[in-house]
Scaffold this active site. Structure first.
Site, PDB file in Angstrom:
ATOM      1  N   ASP A  38      19.115   9.822  14.043  1.00 26.55           N
ATOM      2  CA  ASP A  38      20.371   9.591  13.021  1.00 26.55           C
ATOM      3  C   ASP A  38      21.705   9.428  13.434  1.00 26.55           C
ATOM      4  OD1 ASP A  38      18.453   9.007  10.712  1.00 26.55           O
ATOM      5  OD2 ASP A  38      18.972  11.006  10.026  1.00 26.55           O
ATOM      6  N   SER A  83      -9.444 -15.092   3.497  1.00 29.94           N
ATOM      7  CA  SER A  83      -9.954 -13.834   3.091  1.00 29.94           C
ATOM      8  C   SER A  83     -11.342 -13.702   3.652  1.00 29.94           C
ATOM      9  CB  SER A  83     -10.022 -13.993   1.625  1.00 29.94           C
ATOM     10  OG  SER A  83     -10.743 -12.932   0.956  1.00 29.94           O
ATOM     11  N   LEU A  84     -11.598 -12.351   3.582  1.00 29.93           N
ATOM     12  CA  LEU A  84     -12.983 -11.940   4.236  1.00 29.93           C
ATOM     13  C   LEU A  84     -14.179 -11.835   3.248  1.00 29.93           C
ATOM     14  CD1 LEU A  84     -11.714  -8.882   6.071  1.00 29.93           C
ATOM     15  CD2 LEU A  84     -12.413 -11.039   6.984  1.00 29.93           C
ATOM     16  N   GLU A 114     -12.661  -2.058  12.551  1.00 31.89           N
ATOM     17  CA  GLU A 114     -11.253  -1.702  12.068  1.00 31.89           C
ATOM     18  C   GLU A 114     -11.427  -0.936  10.461  1.00 31.89           C
ATOM     19  OE1 GLU A 114      -8.877  -5.205  12.320  1.00 31.89           O
ATOM     20  OE2 GLU A 114      -9.053  -5.346  14.348  1.00 31.89           O
ATOM     21  N   LYS A 116     -10.263  -1.140   7.110  1.00 37.17           N
ATOM     22  CA  LYS A 116      -9.519  -1.893   5.930  1.00 37.17           C
ATOM     23  C   LYS A 116      -8.632  -1.398   4.991  1.00 37.17           C
ATOM     24  CE  LYS A 116     -11.258  -5.807   3.175  1.00 37.17           C
ATOM     25  NZ  LYS A 116      -9.974  -5.587   1.902  1.00 37.17           N
ATOM     26  N   ASP A 118      -5.834  -0.434   2.540  1.00 37.19           N
ATOM     27  CA  ASP A 118      -5.732  -1.135   1.135  1.00 37.19           C
ATOM     28  C   ASP A 118      -4.283  -1.154   0.717  1.00 37.19           C
ATOM     29  OD1 ASP A 118      -6.738  -2.194  -1.137  1.00 37.19           O
ATOM     30  OD2 ASP A 118      -7.238  -0.238  -2.060  1.00 37.19           O
ATOM     31  N   ARG A 137       0.451 -13.498   1.464  1.00 37.63           N
ATOM     32  CA  ARG A 137      -0.255 -14.342   1.664  1.00 37.63           C
ATOM     33  C   ARG A 137      -0.550 -15.466   0.616  1.00 37.63           C
ATOM     34  NH1 ARG A 137      -5.765 -14.399  -0.552  1.00 37.63           N
ATOM     35  NH2 ARG A 137      -7.092 -15.321   0.922  1.00 37.63           N
ATOM     36  N   TYR A 223      -3.137  -6.681  12.212  1.00 30.82           N
ATOM     37  CA  TYR A 223      -4.483  -6.539  12.649  1.00 30.82           C
ATOM     38  C   TYR A 223      -4.946  -7.878  13.052  1.00 30.82           C
ATOM     39  CZ  TYR A 223      -4.731  -8.150   7.834  1.00 30.82           C
ATOM     40  OH  TYR A 223      -4.548  -8.685   6.625  1.00 30.82           O
ATOM     41  N   LYS A 311     -17.405  -3.105   2.438  1.00 29.84           N
ATOM     42  CA  LYS A 311     -16.486  -2.465   1.294  1.00 29.84           C
ATOM     43  C   LYS A 311     -17.423  -1.192   0.826  1.00 29.84           C
ATOM     44  CE  LYS A 311     -13.744  -4.557  -1.254  1.00 29.84           C
ATOM     45  NZ  LYS A 311     -13.050  -5.548  -1.323  1.00 29.84           N
ATOM     46  N   CYS A 405       0.237  18.069 -34.203  1.00 21.81           N
ATOM     47  CA  CYS A 405       0.510  18.393 -32.757  1.00 21.81           C
ATOM     48  C   CYS A 405      -0.352  19.621 -32.469  1.00 21.81           C
ATOM     49  CB  CYS A 405       1.912  18.385 -32.469  1.00 21.81           C
ATOM     50  SG  CYS A 405       2.124  19.119 -30.657  1.00 21.81           S
ATOM     51  N   CYS A 408       2.397  22.571 -31.779  1.00 21.03           N
ATOM     52  CA  CYS A 408       3.367  22.942 -32.809  1.00 21.03           C
ATOM     53  C   CYS A 408       2.831  22.883 -34.181  1.00 21.03           C
ATOM     54  CB  CYS A 408       4.660  22.676 -32.655  1.00 21.03           C
ATOM     55  SG  CYS A 408       4.761  20.830 -32.972  1.00 21.03           S
ATOM     56  N   CYS A 423       4.280  13.706 -31.019  1.00 18.93           N
ATOM     57  CA  CYS A 423       4.797  14.801 -31.437  1.00 18.93           C
ATOM     58  C   CYS A 423       6.479  14.532 -31.354  1.00 18.93           C
ATOM     59  CB  CYS A 423       4.156  16.110 -31.033  1.00 18.93           C
ATOM     60  SG  CYS A 423       5.285  17.421 -31.703  1.00 18.93           S
ATOM     61  N   CYS A 428       8.876  21.859 -30.571  1.00 16.92           N
ATOM     62  CA  CYS A 428       7.423  21.834 -30.116  1.00 16.92           C
ATOM     63  C   CYS A 428       7.314  22.580 -28.561  1.00 16.92           C
ATOM     64  CB  CYS A 428       7.054  20.379 -30.029  1.00 16.92           C
ATOM     65  SG  CYS A 428       5.228  20.426 -29.149  1.00 16.92           S
TER      66      CYS A 428
END
Ligand code: IVH
Length: 677
Positions: A38, A83-84, A114, A116, A118, A137, A223, A311, A405, A408, A423, A428
């Site tokens: 920093d 896409s795969l 590799e 995947k 998410d 994409r 990738y 997957k 509730c 209470c 509630c 409460c």
């Protein structure tokens, strides 16, 4: 510093910073502390402030720049972002290999496997080494220009180590811990939660204001290559290594394997091990390593023939519902919870799953005794997917949401347009601790020494039941003194702080009451518009929606809040105690800092910059972003950077936190703060 020295220093600082950034993000092997890093950044920032023409677009100080955009421009991908295909079983994997071998029967195939990750696929374009454009994409042909947001991702280099022109592709993701922290923060602010880290990453990249993305702690792994005619490594592995040398972050969990059975075993190995990763993966990607072979295999319209995703199915488990309970949340929301026979799921043992709300409970028809399929949404929050109806014996018992509730006993109901039962009882016990702590917090009534622990202790001792009871504590001084560890002095201090809080500005009281959807900003607007708490309590729908920024949702919430008997009781008690109910004279006319302009920099010892800014504004002062000759005071904390240098140069008075409070202490508003510190 003369211009020549500054120029040289800026160049070498940038190099040094880039190098440390690379070590930290790409090599995962930092050589200096965050604080030292920093410091380097601040030195560079100071030079660039002094000589603005030295700022370069790839300077590490320039990650968050520019104004929020109105819309994202679209970018056409020069090479489509495909896409795969997915493989869900070992057979699917075999088919993939068989199909490839049919097309290139002469080849010896070796694979690279590799993770995947998410997240969200993005493309990054570098021209002569400079990061110039980044896109989502989209539909694969055209994506959105999210360059400004991608620049804020620290692991994306703004300049490559060599002046190459190329396009790379990869995944932007949010580490699980950042996702959890973000959702916690959102829960506190009553904002909708993100379902999983992927949604959070996508939501962050789609922010029009890059400042928001910058706060989200996103990460990226590269990738693959996009349109890169001048860059042709022989294999995917070598491409990854070259990208890493250029400064791009790759995922180092990669393995070259030539035998299919070994590929399968390797994938299986990750099924459980994936929960040890600090981020989510939804499978593995198997690619043919040889790039010439990839070329020969080519692509279908949708996906390459040289890669496949293995997957992991969303991990599910079957277990029995042993009971259904109802949880009362901080703001009174009733959530039905399935109490489950303990079962292992996604790396941990699950005992409870959320049934969300009454509608979902009915729709899924979950009964006590049922067998249910559960899964973790985004591998984080377990939920009941469905009942295994075939396993019903007829002995299962339906659950009906309570009309009162469970905490209470007061009647519960739905706000219009909401699915959750709530509630509304301010007293409460399930809500009251949080409510009281919120009321006393710095952002609201600011009662020094009255944190969540004190709220819990006083509640536990039966000394308070709602926020108004705080003001009757002086009548109970004996009982307070009798409380464990409550020394005479600390009781005195607490009572003094409570007394002082009675004269806080009206908006703090409105905010402190904890009305759903009324944050501090809305509270200020309501205070400004209505001028007194009584006017707010009597406000009609028409009046409320006339307040700037207040729509029907907030208005309804305000009206239902003040319609409650429990609210009226609390308000009358507050009135009797002498709590300020009216809007003070405009601070601009009366405040001790009237007409003074402040700039804040660095980290202050006790207050956040936001809090300090609010205090200054409450006292009539103005807070601006940069030091100029119009600045009256610079409030500087630790790690103050270029602003401090500039202020000193312009002979502007520099205050630390303590001297700021002295200044505030000259006025009515400030007294309370100065005295309690
Ligand atoms: S290669 C031509 N490698 O998975 C397709 N994709 O389901 C190139 N993903 O859109 C994709 N990790 O968002 C590739 N190591 C990896 C990946 C990966 C995650 C994502 C990517 C892609 C999606 C396809």
């Amino acid at each position: 510093m003369d211009k020549k020295t500054a120029t040289d220093l800026a160049v070498s600082l940038r190099q040094e910073i880039d190098e440390h950034n690379y070590r930290y993000h790409v090599l995962d092997d930092p050589k200096i502390s965050d604080a030292d890093f920093d410091r380097l950044l601040r030195s560079l920032d100071a030079i660039e402030k002094e000589y603005p023409d030295l700022v370069s677009p790839d300077s590490p100080t320039q990650r968050v720049g520019g104004q929020p955009s109105e819309v994202f421009a679209s970018i056409t991908h020069r090479v489509p972002m495909l896409s795969l295909d997915n493989a869900f079983s070992v057979d699917d994997l075999r088919n993939f290999v068989r199909r490839a071998l049919n097309l290139v029967p002469d080849a010896e195939i070796s694979f690279i496997v590799e993770l995947k990750v998410d997240g969200l696929a993005v493309s990054l374009q570098y021209e002569n080494g400079l990061f110039v454009r980044g896109a989502t994409r989209g539909d694969g042909e055209t994506g959105e220009d999210i360059t400004q947001n991608l620049r804020t991702v620290q692991s994306i280099p703004l300049r490559l180590q060599k002046p190459l022109t190329l396009e790379v592709r990869g995944e932007v993701f949010m580490p699980r811990s950042s996702f959890l922290a973000l959702n916690e923060e959102r829960e506190r602010r009553e904002l909708p939660l993100f379902a999983n880290p992927r949604n959070a990453a996508a939501g962050s990249l789609r922010q029009l204001d890059p400042k928001v993305a910058a706060e989200r702690n996103l990460d990226m792994v590269t990738y693959g290559l996009g349109y890169s005619p001048d860059f042709s490594p022989p294999s995917h592995f070598e491409a990854l290594m070259a990208m890493r040398e250029l400064g791009l972050k790759i995922n180092t969990n990669i393995k070259i394997i030539s035998d299919l059975e070994e590929v399968v075993a390797y994938c299986e190995g990750w099924r459980e091990k994936r929960y040890e990763l600090p981020y989510d993966i939804d499978g593995l990607v198997i690619k043919i390593n040889d790039l010439a072979l990839q070329q020969r295999l080519g692509t279908t319209a949708k996906s390459p023939r040289w890669a496949i995703a293995f997957k992991f199915p969303a991990e599910q488990a079957v277990t029995r519902v042993e009971g259904i309970t109802v949880q009362v949340g901080r703001i009174g929301t009733l959530t039905p919870i399935a109490e489950l026979a303990p079962v292992k799921l996604a790396g941990s043992v699950v005992r409870r799953a959320s049934l969300h709300n009454e509608d979902i409970l009915r729709e899924k028809d979950v009964r006590v005794g049922d067998h249910v399929i559960i899964q973790k949404a985004g591998d984080v929050i377990p939920e009941v997917v469905e009942v295994v109806k075939a396993k019903r014996t007829g002995k299962e018992v339906s659950f009906i949401m309570p009309e009162v509730c469970p905490a209470c006993g007061s009647a519960v109901s739905r706000l219009p347009g909401e699915v959750a039962l709530r509630c509304f009882n301010l007293a409460c016990p399930a809500q009251v601790m949080e409510r009281i702590a919120h009321f006393a917090s710095r952002g609201a009534m600011d009662i020094e020494g009255f944190g969540p622990a004190a709220a819990e202790q006083l509640l536990g001792a039966g000394l308070i039941q709602d926020v108004a009871d705080i003001y009757y504590l002086p009548e109970n001084k004996e009982a307070l003194l009798a409380l464990e560890r409550k020394a005479d002095k600390s009781v005195e201090n607490l009572l003094a702080a409570i007394e002082q809080s009675k004269s806080r500005p009206l908006w703090r009281l409105i905010y402190g009451l904890g009305i759903r959807f009324v944050g501090d900003r809305t509270a200020r607007l309501l205070a400004d518009y209505f001028g007194s708490l009584d006017n707010v309590t009597e406000a009609t729908m028409e009046e409320l929606v006339n307040v700037p920024e207040v729509g029907p949702k907030i208005a309804e919430s305000v009206i239902s809040f003040f319609a409650l008997d429990s609210t009226s009781e609390v308000i009358e008690k507050l009135r009797r105690a002498g709590v300020n109910f009216v809007q003070e004279q405009k601070a601009e006319e009366a405040g001790p800092l009237n007409g003074k302009t402040f700039v804040l920099t660095g980290t202050l010892p006790t207050y956040s910059r936001e809090e300090v800014a609010r205090l200054i504004e409450d006292a009539g002062g103005k807070v601006t972003g940069s030091v100029s000759k119009n600045t009256d005071y610079l409030v500087a904390g630790e790690k103050a950077g270029s602003k401090l240098d500039k202020a000193e140069k312009l002979n502007i008075t520099v205050l630390d936190e303590a001297s700021l409070f002295k200044l505030l202490g000259q006025g009515e508003q400030g007294n309370t703060i100065a005295d309690t510190k």
